[in-house]
Motif scaffolding. Structure first.
Motif, mmCIF file in Angstrom:
data_model
loop_
_atom_site.group_PDB
_atom_site.id
_atom_site.type_symbol
_atom_site.label_atom_id
_atom_site.label_comp_id
_atom_site.label_asym_id
_atom_site.label_seq_id
_atom_site.Cartn_x
_atom_site.Cartn_y
_atom_site.Cartn_z
ATOM 1 N N ARG A 152 12.720 47.361 -35.292
ATOM 2 C CA ARG A 152 12.072 46.190 -35.889
ATOM 3 C C ARG A 152 12.292 46.250 -37.392
ATOM 4 O O ARG A 152 11.611 47.011 -38.088
ATOM 5 C CB ARG A 152 10.575 46.164 -35.587
ATOM 6 C CG ARG A 152 10.235 45.903 -34.135
ATOM 7 C CD ARG A 152 8.739 45.694 -33.934
ATOM 8 N NE ARG A 152 8.422 45.386 -32.555
ATOM 9 C CZ ARG A 152 8.499 44.178 -32.007
ATOM 10 N NH1 ARG A 152 8.891 43.152 -32.742
ATOM 11 N NH2 ARG A 152 8.187 43.995 -30.741
ATOM 12 N N THR A 153 13.233 45.477 -37.878
ATOM 13 C CA THR A 153 13.510 45.456 -39.305
ATOM 14 C C THR A 153 13.490 44.018 -39.798
ATOM 15 O O THR A 153 13.765 43.078 -39.052
ATOM 16 C CB THR A 153 14.877 46.097 -39.624
ATOM 17 O OG1 THR A 153 15.871 45.566 -38.753
ATOM 18 C CG2 THR A 153 14.823 47.606 -39.454
ATOM 19 N N THR A 154 13.161 43.858 -41.069
ATOM 20 C CA THR A 154 13.065 42.519 -41.661
ATOM 21 C C THR A 154 14.408 41.802 -41.609
ATOM 22 O O THR A 154 14.477 40.602 -41.345
ATOM 23 C CB THR A 154 12.559 42.636 -43.110
ATOM 24 O OG1 THR A 154 11.231 43.185 -43.075
ATOM 25 C CG2 THR A 154 12.516 41.284 -43.793
ATOM 26 N N GLU A 155 15.465 42.535 -41.851
ATOM 27 C CA GLU A 155 16.822 41.996 -41.697
ATOM 28 C C GLU A 155 17.540 42.846 -40.663
ATOM 29 O O GLU A 155 17.463 44.073 -40.694
ATOM 30 C CB GLU A 155 17.594 42.048 -43.014
ATOM 31 C CG GLU A 155 19.017 41.528 -42.890
ATOM 32 C CD GLU A 155 19.894 41.843 -44.101
ATOM 33 O OE1 GLU A 155 21.014 41.330 -44.172
ATOM 34 O OE2 GLU A 155 19.444 42.634 -44.964
ATOM 35 N N PHE A 156 18.222 42.190 -39.726
ATOM 36 C CA PHE A 156 19.000 42.939 -38.748
ATOM 37 C C PHE A 156 20.271 42.172 -38.415
ATOM 38 O O PHE A 156 20.420 40.989 -38.761
ATOM 39 C CB PHE A 156 18.192 43.245 -37.476
ATOM 40 C CG PHE A 156 17.586 42.052 -36.794
ATOM 41 C CD1 PHE A 156 18.272 41.364 -35.811
ATOM 42 C CD2 PHE A 156 16.306 41.631 -37.118
ATOM 43 C CE1 PHE A 156 17.705 40.268 -35.164
ATOM 44 C CE2 PHE A 156 15.718 40.539 -36.478
ATOM 45 C CZ PHE A 156 16.426 39.854 -35.499
ATOM 46 N N LEU A 157 21.198 42.870 -37.774
ATOM 47 C CA LEU A 157 22.479 42.282 -37.389
ATOM 48 C C LEU A 157 22.432 41.936 -35.910
ATOM 49 O O LEU A 157 21.808 42.639 -35.116
ATOM 50 C CB LEU A 157 23.619 43.260 -37.656
ATOM 51 C CG LEU A 157 23.702 43.826 -39.065
ATOM 52 C CD1 LEU A 157 24.874 44.794 -39.188
ATOM 53 C CD2 LEU A 157 23.816 42.724 -40.097
ATOM 54 N N TRP A 158 23.123 40.850 -35.547
ATOM 55 C CA TRP A 158 23.136 40.466 -34.144
ATOM 56 C C TRP A 158 24.256 39.499 -33.859
ATOM 57 O O TRP A 158 25.000 39.096 -34.762
ATOM 58 C CB TRP A 158 21.785 39.891 -33.732
ATOM 59 C CG TRP A 158 21.475 38.460 -34.126
ATOM 60 C CD1 TRP A 158 22.088 37.685 -35.082
ATOM 61 C CD2 TRP A 158 20.455 37.633 -33.554
ATOM 62 N NE1 TRP A 158 21.501 36.443 -35.140
ATOM 63 C CE2 TRP A 158 20.502 36.381 -34.220
ATOM 64 C CE3 TRP A 158 19.513 37.815 -32.556
ATOM 65 C CZ2 TRP A 158 19.629 35.337 -33.897
ATOM 66 C CZ3 TRP A 158 18.652 36.777 -32.253
ATOM 67 C CH2 TRP A 158 18.708 35.563 -32.920
ATOM 68 N N GLN A 159 24.357 39.128 -32.578
ATOM 69 C CA GLN A 159 25.146 37.973 -32.192
ATOM 70 C C GLN A 159 24.180 36.972 -31.579
ATOM 71 O O GLN A 159 23.200 37.352 -30.928
ATOM 72 C CB GLN A 159 26.265 38.321 -31.223
ATOM 73 C CG GLN A 159 25.894 38.951 -29.911
ATOM 74 C CD GLN A 159 25.260 38.037 -28.875
ATOM 75 O OE1 GLN A 159 24.420 38.484 -28.116
ATOM 76 N NE2 GLN A 159 25.636 36.759 -28.860
ATOM 77 N N GLU A 160 24.441 35.697 -31.846
ATOM 78 C CA GLU A 160 23.632 34.646 -31.227
ATOM 79 C C GLU A 160 24.570 33.589 -30.674
ATOM 80 O O GLU A 160 25.412 33.052 -31.375
ATOM 81 C CB GLU A 160 22.630 34.045 -32.202
ATOM 82 C CG GLU A 160 23.196 33.567 -33.525
ATOM 83 C CD GLU A 160 22.145 32.917 -34.400
ATOM 84 O OE1 GLU A 160 21.338 32.104 -33.887
ATOM 85 O OE2 GLU A 160 22.138 33.214 -35.611
#
Length: 470
Positions: A152-160
Motif C-alpha cells: 500500500r503506497t501513495t504512488e505505485f506502478l501498474w497496468q490498467e
C-alpha cells in the motif's frame, strides 16, 4: 554466543520480517514523501519480468498499449457519482501550477476510467470501432493512510486495461477472460501463487462497476492479498461520458465497458508467499537471474566461471556471473540467498581439478556436486522442479489453513487465528459481512461450491471466503 539471524524470524514478527527482507535483499526503500517508495534495481528487475510476462498475455488478449495523461480535470471524476465517492478520500489534487492558481483543480490519476472514457467517446462512432481494447502501463496516486512498501503506497506502478464492447455479454466475457487467462495464468504459472478466483461482494466492488472479479492469494501468515481485479463497468461510464456507437440497425447505443488492473502489489505478494527466514525465494520462471555462477577464489576459477556463464546463457538460461573474489565468498552467498536466486553454481580451484561444481538450490535447499559438462542439460529440469514446488507449497498452505464454518462467529475466529474461512453466503449475507468488518475481517470473494466463479452474488450454493487482509 549464537549468531544473530540476518532477518527477524517470520514466527516472531511477520511484518518486521517483511520489512527486513525488503531492506536486506535491496528491493526498495521508503521515499522522501510519506507513503512513497524507491524501487531498487533488483526489485525493479522483478517488476520488469512481471511486466514482460503480463504484457505478452495482455497483447494475446487483443489489447494494445497506449498512454494517457497523469493529470485529470477534477470535473471528470464528478461525472460518475459512485466513482468519485469511492475515490474521494484517496485523491491528490493540484490547485496551483506555474506560480498561479489553476482555473480548475486537476487530480493526479488514481485510475483512468474517466479520462479514457473522454477519449473513447471521441474515438468510437459505430459498431465497426468495437471492441476497443486499450491497456496502459503507468503510475497512479492514491493518498494512503497506512502505507507499507509494495503493498500500500501513495504512488505505485501498474497496468490498467480499459475496453468498450457492443453488448453486455461481450464485455462480461472479456472481463472473465482477463481474470482467468491473463491474471490467473500468470499468477499461478509464473508467480507460483495459488490464487482463488472469485466475485467481489457489492460492499467490496470497485466504485462504478456492476461486477468485480478478484484473485486472492494467501500469504505466509495466513492473511489474504488481493492480487488483481477485473471489472464489468456496465454502461455507467458510457452514460456519464456519452460513449455511444451507431449499431448495425442504425440506432445509437451505449458501449458496454470493462477495466482491469494489477500492480507492484504483486511484488509484495511474491515476497510474502514464498519468502522464508533466509530471504526471498524467486520462482524460476519469473527470476531475472535464474542462475548465479560464483567463483569462490583464484584467478583460474574466475576465467572458468565466465566461460561457464556464457555457456549457460547460450543454453537459454538467465545467468549472472559473480567473480568478485575480493569479497568474502560467505558474504556473497548470503546476499544471493537473501535475493532468492533459484540456483547458485559455486566453483573453486578444487572443483576445477575435479571437473565439478557445487549446485546450491535456494527453493528446496541443499547442495550437491555436479559435473560441469552436465550443467546446461541438468539446470532446466531443476528449475522446473523448483517452480512446481513453490506452487505446491502455496496450494498446500491455503488448503491446510482454510476452515469450513457455519456461523459468523466461527468465520471471525478462523480469520483472527490466521487463516481463511468458507461460509455459505446465504448464512452470512450483507448484514454478517458488516459485523465481520467491525473485527477487521472482510469477505475477500464469493465462489461457487465447486470453486468456480458464481454468475451472481445470490447464486445458489455461493460460498464466501472470509479473512483478514493486507
Amino acid at each position: 554466543m549464537a549468531k544473530a539471524p540476518v532477518l527477524t524470524p517470520q514466527s516472531e514478527d511477520f511484518p518486521r520480517w517483511y520489512q527486513d527482507l525488503i531492506n536486506k535483499a535491496e528491493l526498495a526503500d521508503n521515499g522522501p514523501v510519506r507513503g512513497t517508495m524507491v524501487i531498487r534495481p533488483y526489485g525493479y528487475g522483478l517488476w520488469e519480468r512481471m511486466q514482460q510476462e503480463m504484457d505478452a498475455r495482455i497483447k494475446d488478449a487483443g489489447a494494445q498499449n497506449a498512454y494517457f495523461p497523469l493529470f485529470i480535470p477534477q470535473s471528470y471524476l464528478t461525472r460518475e457519482a459512485e466513482h468519485v465517492e469511492g475515490f474521494a478520500p484517496e485523491l491528490a489534487v493540484v490547485t496551483h501550477g506555474g506560480g498561479k492558481e489553476l482555473e480548475e483543480p486537476v487530480v493526479v490519476r488514481p485510475t483512468s476510467e474517466t479520462i479514457i472514457n473522454d477519449y473513447f467517446s471521441k474515438w468510437i462512432q459505430s459498431y465497426r470501432d468495437l471492441p476497443l481494447l486499450i491497456n496502459q502501463w503507468a503510475n497512479v496516486v492514491r493518498w494512503e493512510m497506512r502505507p507499507r512498501v509494495f503493498l500500500r503506497t501513495t504512488e505505485f506502478l501498474w497496468q490498467e486495461g480499459h475496453t468498450a464492447h457492443a453488448t453486455y455479454e461481450e464485455a462480461r466475457d472479456y472481463a472473465a477472460y482477463i481474470h482467468k487467462e491473463v491474471y490467473a495464468d500468470f499468477m499461478v504459472n509464473v508467480l507460483g501463487i495459488d490464487v482463488v478466483l472469485g466475485r467481489k461482494t457489492p460492499r467490496e466492488r470497485f466504485a462504478g462497476a456492476i461486477n468485480t472479479l478478484t484473485l486472492e492469494g494467501m500469504m505466509g501468515d495466513g492473511k489474504a492479498l488481493q492480487m488483481g481485479t477485473s471489472h464489468e463497468l456496465g454502461t455507467n461510464f458510457s452514460k456519464a461520458f456519452n460513449t455511444t456507437y451507431l449499431s448495425k440497425d442504425g440506432r445509437q447505443e451505449l458501449a458496454w465497458q470493462t477495466s482491469w488492473g494489477s500492480s507492484t502489489r504483486m511484488v509484495g505478494g511474491l515476497i510474502m508467499s514464498h519468502g522464508d527466514d533466509n530471504g526471498l525465494r524467486v520462482p524460476p520462471r519469473l527470476a531475472a537471474v535464474q542462475v548465479v555462477v560464483m567463483a569462490i577464489k583464484g584467478d583460474e576459477a574466475v576465467a572458468k566461471v565466465r566461460e561457464i556463464g556464457d555457456r549457460l546463457k547460450a543454453a537459454g538460461l538467465r545467468v549472472q556471473v559473480d567473480d568478485r573474489t575480493d569479497t568474502p565468498f560467505g558474504r556473497r552467498a548470503v546476499d544471493w540467498e537473501l535475493k532468492g536466486v533459484p540456483v547458485r553454481i559455486e566453483i573453486g580451484p578444487r572443483d576445477l581439478e575435479a571437473g565439478t561444481a557445487m549446485l546450491a538450490r535456494r527453493i528446496p535447499g541443499g547442495k550437491e556436486p555436479v559435473r560441469l559438462d552436465a550443467l546446461a542439460e541438468l539446470l532446466p529440469a531443476v528449475l522446473e522442479e523448483d517452480q512446481a514446488q513453490l506452487l505446491r507449497e502455496s496450494r498446500e498452505r491455503r488448503e491446510s489453513r482454510t476452515t469450513e464454518v457455519r456461523t459468523i462467529d466461527e468465520a471471525a475466529e478462523a480469520a483472527v487465528a490466521g487463516g481463511w474461512a468458507r461460509i455459505p453466503w446465504s448464512t452470512l449475507g450483507q448484514e454478517g459481512e458488516a459485523r465481520l468488518a467491525e473485527q477487521a475481517v472482510s469477505v475477500r470473494c464469493l465462489v461457487a461450491e465447486d470453486g468456480s466463479v458464481p454468475e451472481a452474488d445470490d447464486a445458489p450454493g455461493t460460498v464466501a471466503i472470509v479473512a483478514r487482509a493486507y
